[in-house]
Design a protein around this motif. Structure first.
Motif, PDB file in Angstrom:
ATOM      1  N   UNK A 141      -9.357  -4.462  -1.281  1.00 20.76           N
ATOM      2  CA  UNK A 141      -9.325  -3.403  -0.275  1.00 20.76           C
ATOM      3  C   UNK A 141      -8.108  -2.500  -0.493  1.00 20.76           C
ATOM      4  N   UNK A 142      -6.978  -3.130  -0.824  1.00 24.46           N
ATOM      5  CA  UNK A 142      -5.767  -2.339  -1.045  1.00 24.46           C
ATOM      6  C   UNK A 142      -5.947  -1.394  -2.232  1.00 24.46           C
ATOM      7  N   UNK A 143      -6.533  -1.907  -3.307  1.00 25.62           N
ATOM      8  CA  UNK A 143      -6.708  -1.073  -4.500  1.00 25.62           C
ATOM      9  C   UNK A 143      -7.596   0.129  -4.184  1.00 25.62           C
ATOM     10  N   UNK A 144      -8.677  -0.106  -3.439  1.00 24.12           N
ATOM     11  CA  UNK A 144      -9.547   1.009  -3.055  1.00 24.12           C
ATOM     12  C   UNK A 144      -8.783   2.024  -2.206  1.00 24.12           C
ATOM     13  N   UNK A 145      -7.960   1.498  -1.299  1.00 21.50           N
ATOM     14  CA  UNK A 145      -7.202   2.404  -0.431  1.00 21.50           C
ATOM     15  C   UNK A 145      -6.237   3.254  -1.248  1.00 21.50           C
ATOM     16  N   UNK A 146      -5.561   2.636  -2.211  1.00 22.78           N
ATOM     17  CA  UNK A 146      -4.615   3.387  -3.044  1.00 22.78           C
ATOM     18  C   UNK A 146      -5.354   4.509  -3.776  1.00 22.78           C
ATOM     19  N   UNK A 147      -6.488   4.147  -4.398  1.00 20.60           N
ATOM     20  CA  UNK A 147      -7.237   5.143  -5.171  1.00 20.60           C
ATOM     21  C   UNK A 147      -7.759   6.249  -4.257  1.00 20.60           C
ATOM     22  N   UNK A 148      -8.188   5.851  -3.047  1.00 22.08           N
ATOM     23  CA  UNK A 148      -8.727   6.848  -2.129  1.00 22.08           C
ATOM     24  C   UNK A 148      -7.648   7.841  -1.701  1.00 22.08           C
ATOM     25  N   UNK A 149      -6.504   7.325  -1.260  1.00 18.22           N
ATOM     26  CA  UNK A 149      -5.436   8.216  -0.803  1.00 18.22           C
ATOM     27  C   UNK A 149      -4.955   9.100  -1.953  1.00 18.22           C
TER      28      UNK A 149
ATOM     29  N   UNK B 195       0.839  -1.202   0.000  1.00 20.00           N
ATOM     30  CA  UNK B 195       0.000   0.000   0.000  1.00 20.00           C
ATOM     31  C   UNK B 195       0.874   1.251   0.000  1.00 20.00           C
ATOM     32  N   UNK B 196       1.876   1.239   0.870  1.00 20.49           N
ATOM     33  CA  UNK B 196       2.806   2.367   0.958  1.00 20.49           C
ATOM     34  C   UNK B 196       3.485   2.615  -0.392  1.00 20.49           C
ATOM     35  N   UNK B 197       3.957   1.530  -0.997  1.00 18.51           N
ATOM     36  CA  UNK B 197       4.706   1.656  -2.250  1.00 18.51           C
ATOM     37  C   UNK B 197       3.789   2.090  -3.389  1.00 18.51           C
ATOM     38  N   UNK B 198       2.584   1.521  -3.417  1.00 19.28           N
ATOM     39  CA  UNK B 198       1.662   1.871  -4.504  1.00 19.28           C
ATOM     40  C   UNK B 198       1.203   3.320  -4.358  1.00 19.28           C
ATOM     41  N   UNK B 199       0.956   3.745  -3.124  1.00 14.55           N
ATOM     42  CA  UNK B 199       0.592   5.149  -2.913  1.00 14.55           C
ATOM     43  C   UNK B 199       1.771   6.039  -3.307  1.00 14.55           C
ATOM     44  N   UNK B 200       2.979   5.602  -2.960  1.00 14.22           N
ATOM     45  CA  UNK B 200       4.167   6.359  -3.346  1.00 14.22           C
ATOM     46  C   UNK B 200       4.255   6.514  -4.856  1.00 14.22           C
ATOM     47  N   UNK B 201       3.945   5.446  -5.559  1.00 16.02           N
ATOM     48  CA  UNK B 201       3.975   5.492  -7.011  1.00 16.02           C
ATOM     49  C   UNK B 201       2.869   6.388  -7.547  1.00 16.02           C
ATOM     50  N   UNK B 202       1.685   6.238  -6.982  1.00 12.67           N
ATOM     51  CA  UNK B 202       0.520   6.967  -7.501  1.00 12.67           C
ATOM     52  C   UNK B 202       0.618   8.466  -7.239  1.00 12.67           C
ATOM     53  N   UNK B 203       0.988   8.811  -6.000  1.00 14.43           N
ATOM     54  CA  UNK B 203       1.067  10.229  -5.654  1.00 14.43           C
ATOM     55  C   UNK B 203       2.346  10.817  -6.227  1.00 14.43           C
ATOM     56  N   UNK B 204       2.200  11.765  -7.126  1.00 16.65           N
ATOM     57  CA  UNK B 204       3.400  12.331  -7.745  1.00 16.65           C
ATOM     58  C   UNK B 204       3.078  13.630  -8.450  1.00 16.65           C
ATOM     59  N   UNK B 205       3.863  13.918  -9.465  1.00 17.63           N
ATOM     60  CA  UNK B 205       3.614  15.140 -10.235  1.00 17.63           C
ATOM     61  C   UNK B 205       2.192  15.152 -10.785  1.00 17.63           C
ATOM     62  N   UNK B 206       1.641  13.961 -10.993  1.00 17.84           N
ATOM     63  CA  UNK B 206       0.274  13.869 -11.492  1.00 17.84           C
ATOM     64  C   UNK B 206      -0.714  14.540 -10.548  1.00 17.84           C
ATOM     65  N   UNK B 207      -0.505  14.383  -9.239  1.00 21.36           N
ATOM     66  CA  UNK B 207      -1.416  14.967  -8.249  1.00 21.36           C
ATOM     67  C   UNK B 207      -1.127  16.433  -8.006  1.00 21.36           C
ATOM     68  N   UNK B 208       0.158  16.758  -7.896  1.00 21.40           N
ATOM     69  CA  UNK B 208       0.525  18.094  -7.432  1.00 21.40           C
ATOM     70  C   UNK B 208       0.658  19.081  -8.578  1.00 21.40           C
ATOM     71  N   UNK B 209       0.994  18.592  -9.742  1.00 23.97           N
ATOM     72  CA  UNK B 209       1.255  19.479 -10.879  1.00 23.97           C
ATOM     73  C   UNK B 209       0.167  19.349 -11.936  1.00 23.97           C
ATOM     74  N   UNK B 210      -0.082  18.118 -12.380  1.00 21.78           N
ATOM     75  CA  UNK B 210      -0.977  17.922 -13.512  1.00 21.78           C
ATOM     76  C   UNK B 210      -2.449  18.089 -13.120  1.00 21.78           C
ATOM     77  N   UNK B 211      -2.853  17.454 -12.020  1.00 22.23           N
ATOM     78  CA  UNK B 211      -4.263  17.529 -11.620  1.00 22.23           C
ATOM     79  C   UNK B 211      -4.731  18.968 -11.395  1.00 22.23           C
ATOM     80  N   UNK B 212      -4.007  19.764 -10.598  1.00 23.56           N
ATOM     81  CA  UNK B 212      -4.478  21.145 -10.404  1.00 23.56           C
ATOM     82  C   UNK B 212      -4.539  21.936 -11.708  1.00 23.56           C
ATOM     83  N   UNK B 213      -3.518  21.805 -12.574  1.00 21.80           N
ATOM     84  CA  UNK B 213      -3.582  22.653 -13.769  1.00 21.80           C
ATOM     85  C   UNK B 213      -4.651  22.172 -14.743  1.00 21.80           C
ATOM     86  N   UNK B 214      -4.864  20.862 -14.815  1.00 21.68           N
ATOM     87  CA  UNK B 214      -5.946  20.379 -15.681  1.00 21.68           C
ATOM     88  C   UNK B 214      -7.300  20.839 -15.157  1.00 21.68           C
ATOM     89  N   UNK B 215      -7.471  20.746 -13.823  1.00 21.81           N
ATOM     90  CA  UNK B 215      -8.726  21.207 -13.222  1.00 21.81           C
ATOM     91  C   UNK B 215      -8.916  22.688 -13.507  1.00 21.81           C
TER      92      UNK B 215
END
Ligand code: PHE
Length: 481
Positions: free
Chosen positions: A252-260, A14-34
């Motif tokens: 459950x893990x997949x849902x948690x990754x997507x949620x975080x 979970x830690x590693x998958x969240x680490x992979x998922x959370x990145x420039x996509x969340x902090x850079x791409x998501x806000x500017x696309x929104x």
């Protein structure tokens, strides 16, 4: 496979998958696309896609890793044998490795910019600067191939060191420090922007939903973003899944990754837009939102240099925890297939990706236009590489969904997934029908961007794929000897 290639703790995947998922996509791409796509409506489509397409494919991809217990390429080879499917499905592994290689090349360059801004912020060089100065600063960073190469090199070396130390000493230990720190920093930045920014305006912008804002282009971008942000189709999740203990719940893990992942994108979005509104700046700045608008917002606020520096450390950490997940699938393959030591494998992967990244570097300056590359491909090398990944990413997701939903022996899939039979049918319906349809749609979006010399190649690829998929779904191979 030896027992040492499993994460030390149940929660590490979970830690590693969240680490992979959370990145420039969340902090850079998501806000500017929104920001570019009118706020709430974009977020609604994004959330829907995460649910109906992202999570089912995420589950499928983790499952492929965990049942095969190998790197994506070798793992897919193994699965096509044990489930007696066409060998064409191995392309999932190759496509993932190729995408990881391509993405790392430009991800590292962009992440390198945040290294630059961390430095600029912490040394106070941007304090009190006006819009023109900050804009010119970004332009001059982009104009300097040497400076960009320096940051790109530093960033990729940092990531390589972590992966080179192995999945336990490197990745696990690294993430156990980086991830909690990231969450603390995110909260600090949120707190700061509540006090100094306009959080009400940000919330209104993000959560006011108006149908009129829902352009088709925004729709498609939201779907593409949901793939990118969940790290789907690139072998990263499959590689990490290979180390996941068998008794951890996949669903459950997949849902948690997507949620975080979604929560981080929303919190980061709130914090960023609160700063932007608080400073009276524009939301629709595109990619420059993070590197021009945000430094500008900080430059005018109390303790802006310090908190701005901390903010860019957040960006940096999130980018590192993602880039290591891009190195791992290819490095693990080189270890398994060619008996390389891990440091050698990591060096080969990152050196190659680093060299390719130089093309992205020069795309912003010496090769920005008018070169042979532009004549041949009608765009800069960076845009070309990004376009390729925009094609490969949904393609990988599509193939994973089809492979998991149609080609694999379903009784074994059900066993691996666990959970109730009802849930299994829902998941299977989503990966069989909904996800492929949605992905095909995203895929079509890239079509108008494909022109000139690319068109025949793209057409050929589509035909080969359609035939291969059709054949592999129909043909069961004889059992391996
Ligand atoms: N999910 C990462 C992000 O949001 C990007 C990424 C894609 C990382 C694919 C690894 C694999 O920034």
């Amino acid at each position: 496979m030896s027992g040492q290639n499993v994460w030390t703790h149940k929660g590490t995947f979970l830690l590693a998958a969240v680490g992979s998922a959370v990145g420039l996509g969340n902090l850079w791409r998501f806000p500017y696309l929104t920001g570019e796509n009118g706020g709430g409506a974009f977020i609604l489509v994004y959330a829907l896609t995460i649910f109906a397409v992202g999570i089912p494919i995420l589950i499928a991809e983790i499952m492929l890793g965990r049942t095969s217990r190998q790197s994506p390429i070798m793992g897919m080879r193994h699965l096509t044998r044990t489930h007696q499917t066409s060998r064409a499905w191995e392309s999932i592994g190759w496509l993932g490795a190729a995408s990881a290689f391509l993405i790392l090349s430009f991800y590292s360059v962009v992440a390198g910019w945040s290294l630059h801004y961390t430095w600029q912020m912490l040394t106070g060089s941007l304090a009190g600067a006006d819009a023109e100065t900050i804009g010119a600063g970004f332009d001059s960073l982009l104009a300097s191939p040497w400076l960009m190469t320096l940051y790109h090199t530093l960033f990729i070396i940092l990531s390589a060191l972590i992966v080179g130390m192995g999945i336990h000493k490197g990745i696990e230990s690294g993430l156990r420090i980086i991830m909690p720190a990231l969450f603390v920093i995110l909260l600090v930045v949120l707190g700061y922007s509540i006090v100094n920014g306009d959080i009400g305006a940000a919330a209104e912008f993000l959560f006011t939903f108006s149908l009129a804002d829902l352009s088709l282009e925004g729709w498609l971008q939201a779907m593409g973003q949901s793939f990118f942000t969940l790290s789907l189709g690139m072998g990263a999740i499959m590689a990490y899944g290979a180390y996941m203990p068998s008794d951890v719940s996949l669903t459950r893990t997949a849902f948690a990754v997507a949620f975080v992942d979604t929560a981080v994108a929303l919190v980061a979005g709130l914090a960023i837009f609160a700063l932007v509104f608080g400073a009276g700046l524009e939301t629709g700045q595109g990619p420059g939102l993070m590197f021009v608008t945000i430094p500008l917002a900080f430059s005018e606020m109390p303790f802006g240099s310090l908190i701005g520096g901390v903010f860019f450390i957040l960006v940096l950490g999130a980018a590192i925890s993602s880039s290591i997940s891009l190195i791992e699938p290819v490095a693990a393959f080189l270890v398994e297939r060619f008996d390389r030591t891990r440091p050698q494998a990591v060096a080969i992967m990152t050196l190659g990706s680093w060299a390719l990244g130089l093309l992205t570097v020069v795309s912003f300056n010496v090769w920005s236009e008018g070169t042979l590359f532009h004549t041949l491909f009608g765009r800069s090398a960076f845009d070309f590489i990004e376009l390729l990944t925009n094609i490969f990413m949904p393609l990988g997701g599509l193939l994973i969904a089809l492979f998991a939903g149609w080609a694999l022996t379903q009784s074994e899939v059900a066993k691996e997934l666990g959970g109730s039979p009802g849930w299994f049918s829902v998941w299977r319906f989503l990966v069989r029908f909904i996800a492929p349809a949605a992905v095909a749609f995203v895929f079509l979006r890239t079509l108008p961007q494909v022109d000139g010399y690319l068109l025949p190649a793209f057409g050929a690829l589509t035909i080969v794929l359609a035939v291969a998929i059709g054949r592999s779904l129909l043909v069961k191979q004889p059992p391996a000897a």
